[in-house]
Structures are given as C-alpha cells and as structure tokens.
Design a protein around this motif. Structure first.
Motif, PDB file in Angstrom:
ATOM      1  N   TYR A  46      36.428  44.244  31.485  1.00 42.82           N
ATOM      2  CA  TYR A  46      36.785  42.915  32.002  1.00 42.82           C
ATOM      3  C   TYR A  46      38.270  42.673  31.815  1.00 42.82           C
ATOM      4  O   TYR A  46      38.782  42.928  30.735  1.00 42.82           O
ATOM      5  CB  TYR A  46      35.966  41.843  31.266  1.00 42.82           C
ATOM      6  N   PRO A  47      38.978  42.130  32.795  1.00 39.09           N
ATOM      7  CA  PRO A  47      38.501  41.736  34.125  1.00 39.09           C
ATOM      8  C   PRO A  47      38.745  42.785  35.216  1.00 39.09           C
ATOM      9  O   PRO A  47      38.575  42.494  36.383  1.00 39.09           O
ATOM     10  CB  PRO A  47      39.349  40.485  34.398  1.00 39.09           C
ATOM     11  N   LEU A  49      37.429  45.417  36.945  1.00 41.30           N
ATOM     12  CA  LEU A  49      36.103  46.003  37.118  1.00 41.30           C
ATOM     13  C   LEU A  49      35.870  46.445  38.551  1.00 41.30           C
ATOM     14  O   LEU A  49      36.465  45.914  39.490  1.00 41.30           O
ATOM     15  CB  LEU A  49      35.022  44.967  36.763  1.00 41.30           C
ATOM     16  N   MET A  51      32.320  47.377  40.922  1.00 44.61           N
ATOM     17  CA  MET A  51      30.851  47.428  40.913  1.00 44.61           C
ATOM     18  C   MET A  51      30.363  47.861  42.291  1.00 44.61           C
ATOM     19  O   MET A  51      30.703  47.243  43.298  1.00 44.61           O
ATOM     20  CB  MET A  51      30.265  46.066  40.548  1.00 44.61           C
ATOM     21  N   ILE A  53      26.967  48.245  44.472  1.00 44.29           N
ATOM     22  CA  ILE A  53      25.572  47.832  44.486  1.00 44.29           C
ATOM     23  C   ILE A  53      24.838  48.700  45.501  1.00 44.29           C
ATOM     24  O   ILE A  53      25.292  48.832  46.639  1.00 44.29           O
ATOM     25  CB  ILE A  53      25.450  46.341  44.861  1.00 44.29           C
TER      26      ILE A  53
ATOM     27  N   ASP B 242      36.306  33.049  39.103  1.00 44.40           N
ATOM     28  CA  ASP B 242      35.027  32.827  38.423  1.00 44.40           C
ATOM     29  C   ASP B 242      35.150  33.387  37.008  1.00 44.40           C
ATOM     30  O   ASP B 242      35.747  34.449  36.828  1.00 44.40           O
ATOM     31  CB  ASP B 242      33.912  33.568  39.208  1.00 44.40           C
ATOM     32  N   PRO B 243      34.594  32.700  36.009  1.00 41.64           N
ATOM     33  CA  PRO B 243      34.631  33.264  34.659  1.00 41.64           C
ATOM     34  C   PRO B 243      33.744  34.512  34.547  1.00 41.64           C
ATOM     35  O   PRO B 243      33.808  35.253  33.569  1.00 41.64           O
ATOM     36  CB  PRO B 243      34.054  32.143  33.786  1.00 41.64           C
ATOM     37  N   ARG B 244      32.947  34.729  35.554  1.00 43.01           N
ATOM     38  CA  ARG B 244      31.988  35.832  35.553  1.00 43.01           C
ATOM     39  C   ARG B 244      32.320  36.726  36.740  1.00 43.01           C
ATOM     40  O   ARG B 244      32.627  36.234  37.829  1.00 43.01           O
ATOM     41  CB  ARG B 244      30.581  35.245  35.722  1.00 43.01           C
ATOM     42  N   PHE B 245      32.268  38.035  36.531  1.00 44.42           N
ATOM     43  CA  PHE B 245      32.493  38.969  37.631  1.00 44.42           C
ATOM     44  C   PHE B 245      31.211  39.011  38.464  1.00 44.42           C
ATOM     45  O   PHE B 245      30.304  39.805  38.232  1.00 44.42           O
ATOM     46  CB  PHE B 245      32.842  40.355  37.076  1.00 44.42           C
ATOM     47  N   SER B 246      31.150  38.101  39.414  1.00 43.51           N
ATOM     48  CA  SER B 246      29.933  37.917  40.211  1.00 43.51           C
ATOM     49  C   SER B 246      29.781  39.044  41.225  1.00 43.51           C
ATOM     50  O   SER B 246      30.675  39.879  41.380  1.00 43.51           O
ATOM     51  CB  SER B 246      30.034  36.578  40.951  1.00 43.51           C
ATOM     52  N   VAL B 247      28.668  39.034  41.939  1.00 46.09           N
ATOM     53  CA  VAL B 247      28.482  39.983  43.040  1.00 46.09           C
ATOM     54  C   VAL B 247      29.613  39.798  44.048  1.00 46.09           C
ATOM     55  O   VAL B 247      30.214  40.759  44.529  1.00 46.09           O
ATOM     56  CB  VAL B 247      27.096  39.786  43.706  1.00 46.09           C
ATOM     57  N   SER B 250      32.770  41.404  43.111  1.00 46.62           N
ATOM     58  CA  SER B 250      32.809  42.852  43.326  1.00 46.62           C
ATOM     59  C   SER B 250      33.233  43.202  44.752  1.00 46.62           C
ATOM     60  O   SER B 250      33.526  44.344  45.051  1.00 46.62           O
ATOM     61  CB  SER B 250      31.458  43.488  42.972  1.00 46.62           C
ATOM     62  N   TYR B 255      40.407  39.165  42.252  1.00 47.20           N
ATOM     63  CA  TYR B 255      39.477  38.498  41.346  1.00 47.20           C
ATOM     64  C   TYR B 255      40.289  37.794  40.266  1.00 47.20           C
ATOM     65  O   TYR B 255      41.085  38.421  39.575  1.00 47.20           O
ATOM     66  CB  TYR B 255      38.488  39.489  40.717  1.00 47.20           C
ATOM     67  N   PRO B 257      40.020  35.850  36.830  1.00 50.73           N
ATOM     68  CA  PRO B 257      39.072  35.574  35.729  1.00 50.73           C
ATOM     69  C   PRO B 257      39.346  34.244  35.057  1.00 50.73           C
ATOM     70  O   PRO B 257      39.717  34.183  33.897  1.00 50.73           O
ATOM     71  CB  PRO B 257      39.304  36.740  34.777  1.00 50.73           C
ATOM     72  N   VAL B 258      39.171  33.185  35.780  1.00 52.73           N
ATOM     73  CA  VAL B 258      39.614  31.861  35.363  1.00 52.73           C
ATOM     74  C   VAL B 258      38.811  31.335  34.162  1.00 52.73           C
ATOM     75  O   VAL B 258      37.600  31.544  34.064  1.00 52.73           O
ATOM     76  CB  VAL B 258      39.547  30.887  36.560  1.00 52.73           C
ATOM     77  N   GLU B 675      30.291  43.813  30.691  1.00 49.49           N
ATOM     78  CA  GLU B 675      31.733  43.605  30.892  1.00 49.49           C
ATOM     79  C   GLU B 675      31.982  42.467  31.867  1.00 49.49           C
ATOM     80  O   GLU B 675      33.117  42.041  32.039  1.00 49.49           O
ATOM     81  CB  GLU B 675      32.372  44.885  31.455  1.00 49.49           C
ATOM     82  N   ARG B 676      30.940  41.991  32.535  1.00 48.40           N
ATOM     83  CA  ARG B 676      31.132  41.122  33.688  1.00 48.40           C
ATOM     84  C   ARG B 676      31.280  39.640  33.349  1.00 48.40           C
ATOM     85  O   ARG B 676      31.005  38.792  34.181  1.00 48.40           O
ATOM     86  CB  ARG B 676      29.973  41.339  34.675  1.00 48.40           C
ATOM     87  N   ILE B 677      31.708  39.323  32.144  1.00 48.42           N
ATOM     88  CA  ILE B 677      31.893  37.905  31.804  1.00 48.42           C
ATOM     89  C   ILE B 677      32.969  37.757  30.739  1.00 48.42           C
ATOM     90  O   ILE B 677      33.186  38.668  29.926  1.00 48.42           O
ATOM     91  CB  ILE B 677      30.551  37.270  31.358  1.00 48.42           C
ATOM     92  N   ARG B 678      33.646  36.605  30.747  1.00 43.84           N
ATOM     93  CA  ARG B 678      34.665  36.317  29.744  1.00 43.84           C
ATOM     94  C   ARG B 678      34.030  36.221  28.348  1.00 43.84           C
ATOM     95  O   ARG B 678      32.824  36.122  28.219  1.00 43.84           O
ATOM     96  CB  ARG B 678      35.336  34.978  30.062  1.00 43.84           C
TER      97      ARG B 678
END
Lengths: 179, 734
Positions: A46-47, A49, A51, A53, B242-247, B250, B255, B257-258, B675-678
């Motif tokens: 992170y951050p 990355l 992915m 799918i 997004d605080p999360r590395f969403s779909v 990707s 991106y 990472p706020v 790994e996909r989240i702060r």
C-alpha cells in the motif's frame, strides 16, 4: 474442426461473481459448490498496488491430464470443440482427475461423480454462449473458436498482451487472459 | 471474496487411495449424454416471463425462466435500457429469494415482548382488523399524522397511497438521511437539481471518471457498472480517491490514498489547481456561473501543499490528477457517489464535487450529467388526499433548512420525544431499520413508545422481530408491483408481474393496501378491483397497451434530447438561475457559501475508523439469507492493513470482535489482512451480523457495522446522518 476457448479481458472484469451465480442456476450446481470462481491477484504494498481480477474455471486443456489419468473413461474430450467433459454414469468418483488438474477445477458432485465446467456445451450446441459469458455485466468474457483465424478471440489475442494460467504444467490451457 | 478451490484438492488427496480401488465401477456403462444436465431453453417445458428485478432499487428489466412449472433462472431483458440484457449477480441470484426456506408464510401477531420474535399465526382478516382498529384509535386520539410510514423501493407505492389517504404525510425512506440525501442537496444547491436514481451520470461517454470513495464494481448498480467497464475497456481514464484500494482503484491511472474524512480538502485542492492554472471550461463558467470570482478567492488557501498535510496525498499527485481530469473536459465526470452520509459535512462535500464538475463543464454535456427523460403516463385519477394542518413531524421549525425529503431519524426522534407531536404508529415496508438507521438503541426506544408497529416483509428480518403484526409478502417474482415509469436516458415503462405463484398465504402490497384501506373506510381511494385494472387504466390513458407490456416487459417511448447541445434548455433552477459557485442561500442560513474544510476527529491510538461499503453479491441487509447469494458470500470480513494485522499477530481467516468508542462489541468477524487499506481505518461490507434468529442462514454470520454505529454526525444543512465517525478496537477475546 472447431477448438472452443475463451478470452477474458481482465481490464473490464470487476470480480462481481455474476458468472459464478449464473453457472449455478444454469447448471443446477449444488449448494456450497461452484464450477467457476473469482481470483483477486494483488501485488505490491500500500498504496503502490496492482490487482488483476480473473474469473477462472476448467481450462479445457488440449493436453488434459484429467482425461489421461481417468481409470474409467469418464473424463473425455468431446467431439465438438475439444471440450473436456465427464460421463457422469461412467465416473466412480475416484478423484484421480482432481489430483491431476493443476487448476483445481473439479469437485465431486453429491451424486458421486466428478463435476466441473462444461463450457455450457448444451447451450453452445444450440448456438448460445456459455451462461457465464452471456450474463457478464462487464462483457469481459469472449467464447468462440480458437481455430478460426477471424474469430473475435483471435482478433483480441493478436492485438492485446495476454497469458494463460500455469502454462508450465504443460496442459495447453484454452482460456486466455488479456492484461 | 476469493473462492478457494484448495479445499476440494485436499479432500481428494486424502481419500484418493481408498476410492481408487473401486474405480472400475461404472466402467462398462455405455456412453451417455449425462453431462447434458439441462433441456434446451426452447423446449415446451420452458416458459419465459418478463418482469423487473427487486433485489435492489435499480429495477432492471429481466426475463424469468420457468421450467416444468418451477422457477429456473433469470436473465436480463435485452430491451431494457437499465440491464441491457444483463443482470448483476444479485439479480441473477434473485431466484434464491423464492427458494429461501425461512420465508414468512402467514400473517403473525406478537405473542410476547417486542423484539422476542414470538408470534401467533393468524388469518389475513384478523391481522388487518387488528391493524385497522389500532390505526383508527391513533387517528381519534392523536390525529392521522401520528401514523408514520417507512418505505424503501417501488413496492411501497400502494401502501404510501393508503397512508396518505388515511391523512399522514410522515413518510420517509432511509435513502435520504442515511444515503444519497447530502449528494442531492449539494447538487441542488449548485445546479438546481438532484442527481436522482438511477443516477443521471453519463459514464458510458465519459473520457475521464473520478471516483471519490465510490466503489463501482463492488457497488453493483448494474447500468453504472456496465458503463464503467465499457468506458475503462475503451481506454477511458479512471481516477480514484479512497482510503481503500477498491476494485475501481485497481483500474485507475491515478490512485489517491486519501485519509478518511479529508475529501473536501482534496477536492478543494484539485479546484485550486484547476482554477489557478486556468484549466477549467472558461466559456461554460462565464456563461453559466454565478459568483465565480468570490469562489476563486475562497479556494486560494487550498493549495496542494496545504492539502498534503490534511489528506496525506502528495502535492504532485494532486496536481497531476487535476491536470489529467482537465484534459478530457467536458467529458470528465466526477461521480457524485450514492451512499454519501459519512462525516456530517456531506452536503458541503457533495457541493464541492458539484463545483468541480462545474469547472469541467460536465453538467448537461455528453460524458457528464444528462437530463433524464420519461414517458408521459398519467397518475391514476385518485380522489384528493385529506388536508392536514400539521406540518411533517421530522424537521420542526425547519431545523435542517435544506432537507427536501422526509428524515427517517426525524420521525424516530419525534417518536421518542413526542415533539412536535406524538408518533404512535409505524408501518415499515422494504427496509430493515435495524441495519439502515444508526444507533439501534434509539430505534428500539422509539418502537417501545408505539401503540402499533407493523412490518410488511418477505423474510423474518430484524425489524420484523420488533413488530406487533407481521404481514408476509410474496417475493417480487410472485407478485405485481406498481409500474416503473422510469426517468433515464430514454423514456420507458416496465411491468413487474408474477412469474410463479406465492408458495403460501403471502399477499402482495397492493392487495394489503387496498384491503386495509377498505377496513379503514377509505375504499374510495382504491377504486380498481385489482392491480391489472389499475395498470390498464393508466396505460390506456397514456395510449399504451397492457397486453403488449405484459408480453414484452418494457415499452419504450421516443428518444428525447438529454444534453444541452441536443436541445435541452440550459436553465438552472437555482435562486440566481445560474450554476452557483457562491451560494447566497447557504450564506443566508449561516452556512459556508463555498465549501470549507473542517478537520475531523482522529481515531485515538489503538483504534481505527470504521468504514463500510458494499459487496457485489448482496443488497443492504436483505439478501444475506438468500441461499444462492449466501453461497457466494456468507459472512463479511474486517479489512485490516497487513502491517497492522502483523502487529496484532493476526492473519487472514482469524476471527476478532470489534469494540467501539461506546463499548459496543460486535459479533466475531473474520480478518482480511490486506495491503489494500490504510493503517488508520478498517472496513467491512454492510448488512451482515443479523440477529434475527428465524433467518437461519444469515443469523450470527459476520458482524454488523450498523450495530457499531452508535455515533452519528448530523449534517446541519439537511439532517443526514454521517456514519463513518465511529472508532473501533480489535478485540482478540472471542
């Protein structure tokens, strides 16, 4: 002779599992089991990355170890399109095919036979796409004839970077993933 | 979400030798076609019936297949502009609702205390007589306004009509104060109109899509996801904060990472760059903008360097992504989101997003926001509703001046306090208030003040557990609902009609509304004999055919202009008649005329901000007991950053409990170390952790975000409930 296969555009796939649900209703796949599935392949930290799918299923290999190892002659290559199928009533449920498959694509149906993706051959023979392909809301999956140089599949494979899964197993998988 | 195949292989490895000994059994059986499990779709045993979906509110056109009299599968209706022939996984799994073994089968009247889920089965006449008697008593003692209706989805239309005929306008849906309300207010303050549902976002034609916390692809609004995939596949640029590395992240070129709660800082910094580098659509802003110079002065302080401190996003990334969006204007769409009740400053955040769109010139333009159109189908010619002297109960003295829909939590508050007047009856349809509203204790406190609590549902949901009377409805595949006269890119009407019979004594909402109205002496408000007659009247008045609609499921109207350059009048229904960069109406009420950033409280050490969202295979808290969708996802997970998980000695698959700032402890929930989240927040999918015992699949599976949302920040503009303000710790003791 047709050689059926799939091309899947991972750029479009969101991993929503519609393909999984559609396969279950189309083919009456029993509770708790599924013939196709989603993989989220995450790389990096992170951050930073990446992915990919993927919707995965039996690769209907050209060199299918599940067919060669079957002691009953249940696993076989269908005359149409080289699709790998299982005669339910010949299958003893010995699971040799499951051990041989590098993709974990098979399971034992509660009725006692090995079960997996059939490329929805019952639909394909009637001119339709497999259920997973036809429901996909992202239109990320393409089904067709890999032997036809003019097929949508070959157009995509000729123009985009792609790979098949676990090619080192030497089974010659017939599903290709566009980057 | 990954479905592992490994378990199957393990099983095979363990039993291989044993079973192989008997492997010749069946070896002599003649070659057969046993793998053809299904008959052809065209065989005489298969019937195809069009309808529209109800697994969520998107209302996708569908075709249901019935084989040998049994519901087999559902596909999208190719004629439908929403599904375009393809349903989402929930829609495909919709048949599971019909086969759910735990469905409500007959009307029920409460036996013991509220919330104990103990009832006696009664006849429809007994149930409706009981309700009508109580409603008459409420009317005579307190007035009809003391009966409130909570509804979600089109299925509530006839009950809404019945409640209005009875004399109450206290009708609310959680879709406003707990969901899209702030967004619609923010856009209304700026462009003079709501975003609406389905959203008026032209994702398909966008060249650049910016998502701020919006997780398309996980949030499975069918048309939007289809257009998102197409736009991305065609080479469109995606930017995700997004605080999360969403779909969606990707798929993104950028991106960001706020840090949670700092979106206004980010959006203002983007605007600062775009304005100061002259990257905005000057012609559009000059022509349509109001108060641009004041706006420009206000945002000068929001430099990328300033924003970096707040958001954690580097100034370079803020500048690069701002410049990237400007390249594609006006086909740059900054998505307004849908679930936007996060921090209590949400209408202002939405307004900032609206202003960024205004800078791109995307409103009214292709690839931005279109003007929805609909068919002209006159409403049914009902008698006028009775007049009430009392204002609605939810927002006394217009405390929230810009709330343009009824507030669920306003009704709840009035039910607790009896002010501005008492609320003594609740009718609940299509919404599980226990998971939809924040702070469950307040909901229960309100319910305990009621003289009558009625829930209409298909399954014994958590909110049904609190009802005095539970009325069982057939699932959408077994009933008619109101016709959908949709507002979208092209005009169309759609029918929901029965595909199979209800299995037990369930009765549809239109029947319940009509029968109850008759018992209340309001039969004149339901002059039609059945819903087919209702459909026929409305369709005939619109010059359309009921038989055609029944057969096709959808009737489309003529295409109409949806963008300014196609002939939509470029008028804005704001006080100035322009796009309001500076809002005098906000200023007059004491609010910031240009959105300002205010710091959010940070999680204390050892705690994490609880964020929640959607999974593509479930809708709210209403599909967890659907056996097909349960099979796809039976419990939710708590997403924990891998480094954090390591520190706690946790790995994926371990279970923890979550404890919030008020000491509320969740069910146990599976850890997803990723790994996909702060590191400062954790995330879960909403709708799990059911405590309704009679939903045997969903009961106790996963944890409920709603249960942990005891705290909520009320938006002073419009009364929305910001729910991402709760902090949780990870509890190892299960």
């Amino acid at each position: 002779m047709a050689r059926f296969g799939m091309v899947i555009d991972t750029k479009k796939c969101v991993g929503c599992m519609d393909c999984v649900v559609a396969c279950k209703t189309e083919n009456n796949v029993p509770e708790g089991l599924n013939r196709d599935w989603i993989v989220q392949d995450v790389k990096g930290t992170y951050p930073t990355l990446n992915m990919q799918i993927r919707t995965e299923r039996c690769n209907h290999c050209d060199n299918p170890p599940c067919v060669y190892c079957c002691p009953c002659g249940a696993s076989h290559i269908h005359e149409l399109g080289g699709v790998v199928l299982v005669y339910h009533d010949k299958c003893s449920g010995c699971k040799a095919c499951m051990a041989a498959c590098p993709y974990d694509a098979r399971f034992i149906h509660p009725d006692g036979y090995a079960n997996k993706c059939t490329f929805c051959i019952h639909r394909v023979e009637n001119g339709m796409d497999p259920a997973c392909v036809s429901v996909c809301p992202t239109h990320c999956m393409y089904f067709g004839d890999l032997d036809d140089p003019n097929s949508e599949l070959n157009k995509l494979l000729n123009s985009r970077k792609h790979r098949a899964l676990i090619t080192e197993a030497g089974t010659k998988p017939q599903i290709f993933y566009l980057d | 979400m990954d479905v592992s195949r490994r378990k199957f292989l393990k099983i095979s490895g363990a039993s291989l030798g044993l079973v192989a000994a008997s492997s010749t059994i069946g070896g002599f059986v003649k070659k057969s076609n046993a793998f053809f499990e299904n008959k052809s779709e065209d065989s005489k045993s298969v019937k195809k019936i069009p309808t529209y979906c109800d697994i969520c509110f998107w209302k996708c056109g569908a075709i249901a297949y019935v084989r040998d009299g049994k519901l087999w599968k559902i596909e999208g209706n190719p004629d439908d502009p929403l599904s375009k022939g393809r349903l989402c996984p929930r829609g495909t799994g919709g048949i599971g609702a019909h086969y759910d073994k735990d469905r409500l089968t007959s009307p029920l009247i409460r036996k013991n205390n509220r919330g104990e889920e103990e009832w006696v089965a009664v006849t429809w006449d007994e149930a409706l007589t009981y309700i009508a008697d109580k409603m008459q008593k409420i009317k005579s003692s307190y007035g009809p306004e003391s009966m409130a209706f909570f509804s979600h989805g089109i299925g509530g239309n006839f009950l809404k009509h019945m409640i209005k005929a009875y004399g109450s306008a206290n009708i609310a849906a959680p879709s406003f104060a707990q969901c899209r309300g702030p967004r619609d207010v923010g856009f209304r303050m700026t462009f003079g109109e709501d975003i609406g549902s389905p959203e008026r976002t032209d994702i398909e034609n966008a060249k650049c899509l910016v998502l701020i916390g919006s997780h398309l692809g996980e949030n499975m609004h069918n048309t939007q996801v289809q257009e998102f995939a197409k736009m991305n596949g065609d080479g469109g640029v995606i930017i995700v904060a997004d605080p999360r590395f969403s779909v969606a992240a990707s798929k993104a070129k950028y991106y960001l990472p706020v840090k949670p709660g700092t979106d206004i800082a980010l959006v203002n910094a983007w605007m600062n760059v775009i304005v100061n580098e002259n990257l905005y659509d000057k012609e559009y802003v000059d022509k349509y903008g109001f108060g641009f110079e004041q706006f420009k002065a206000e945002i000068q302080k929001y430099t990328p360097e300033w924003a970096y401190i707040e958001t954690g996003v580097s100034p370079e990334l803020i500048r690069d992504s701002a410049r990237e969006m400007a390249k594609y204007k006006p086909a740059t769409l900054i998505h307004p989101g849908r679930h936007t009740t996060w921090y209590g400053d949400d209408a202002q955040r939405s307004r900032a997003i609206a202003l960024l769109n205004a800078l791109m010139g995307s409103w009214g333009r292709k690839g931005g926001f279109f003007y929805p159109v609909s068919m002209d189908v006159p409403a049914y010619p009902y008698p006028e509703y009775p007049h009430s002297d009392k204002p609605k109960v939810d927002n006394p003295d217009k405390k929230y001046p810009f709330a343009h829909e009824t507030l669920t939590t306003g009704i709840r508050e009035a039910t607790i306090t009896g002010k501005p007047y008492p609320v003594k009856g609740w009718l609940v349809y299509g919404t599980n208030l226990m998971q939809a509203l924040p702070n469950r204790d307040e909901t229960i406190k309100a319910i305990q003040n009621l003289d009558l609590m009625v829930v209409v549902d298909v399954v014994p949901s958590e909110i049904a557990g609190w009802a005095d009377v539970v009325l069982p409805e057939p699932v959408y595949l077994e009933r008619y609902d109101d016709m959908n006269v949709e507002f979208f890119k092209e005009p169309f009407v759609a029918i929901r009609q029965p595909v199979v019979e209800p299995p037990n004594e369930q009765k549809p909402n239109w029947w319940i509304a009509k029968k109850l109205a008759e018992k209340l002496g309001l039969g004149n408000y339901f002059p039609w004999n059945d819903i087919e007659e209702y459909y026929k009247t409305r369709l005939t008045n619109a010059g359309l055919s009921f038989d055609e609609l029944k057969k096709k499921g959808i009737i489309k109207g003529k295409k109409q202009p949806i963008y300014f350059d196609e002939g939509v009048p470029d008028k804005f229904q704001t006080p100035s008649g322009k796009i309001e960069f500076y809002s005098l109406q906000l200023q007059e009420k004491g609010f910031d005329p240009v959105p300002k950033f205010n710091k959010q409280k940070e999680p204390p050490a050892g705690t994490f901000r609880l964020l929640f969202g959607r999974a593509p295979v479930h809708t709210f808290s209403k599909t967890q007991n659907n056996p097909l969708l349960y099979d796809m996802m039976s419990e939710n997970e708590i997403w924990v950053n891998k480094d954090v998980a390591n520190k706690y000695g946790l790995k994926s698959g371990d279970y923890v409990k979550l404890k919030n700032q008020d000491g509320v402890v969740s069910n146990k929930i599976k850890v997803k170390a990723t790994e996909r989240i702060r590191t400062d927040c954790v995330y879960m999918v909403h709708g799990f952790g059911h405590n309704a015992k009679k939903q045997t699949l969903a009961y106790g599976k996963g944890a409920s975000d709603a249960g942990l949302i005891t705290k909520y920040a009320v938006d002073p503009l419009m009364g929305g409930n910001g729910m991402s303000v709760n902090f949780v710790s990870l509890e190892m003791q299960l």
